[in-house]
Write a protein that holds these residues in place. Structure first.
Motif: not given
Length: 109
Positions: A60, A64, A100, A102-103, A105-109
């Motif tokens: 990741r 990014a 970059s 989006v990769i 700052l996106a939330g992760r589960s």
């Protein structure tokens, strides 16, 4: 504050990579002495170290980082090579920087 810190770290990383690749190019094109390979190697070692400072999954981080590298390379094109990026270059850089973001700052589960 973390996104800004991450971006700055990515920018420094890109700068180290660009320098580490540019100096050997100067030598290979007979535009610089062989001793430029030493700071180039040091710069590439700094590049790797800077990439290792991120606490998230390496794939990741590399994905990014790629977007920031593209934008930094276009800045290098302008500042070092003296070639002004085209509007298409700038649009492409904007797209990869959004990707970059989006990769990273996106939330992760």
């Amino acid at each position: 504050m973390l996104p800004l810190k991450t971006f700055l770290l990515f920018f420094l990383t890109a700068l180290a990579e660009l320098i580490g690749c540019f100096l050997p190019l100067l030598w290979l094109q007979s535009r610089g002495p062989v001793w430029l390979l030493l700071p180039a190697a040091l710069s590439l070692a700094v590049f790797v170290w800077l990439l290792s400072l991120h606490p998230v999954a390496s794939g990741r981080v590399y994905a990014a980082y790629g977007g920031v590298y593209v934008a930094a390379a276009l800045g290098w094109l302008w500042l070092v090579d003296g070639i002004r990026p085209s509007p298409w270059d700038l649009a492409g850089a904007a797209l990869v920087l959004v990707g970059s973001g989006v990769i990273m700052l996106a939330g992760r589960s």
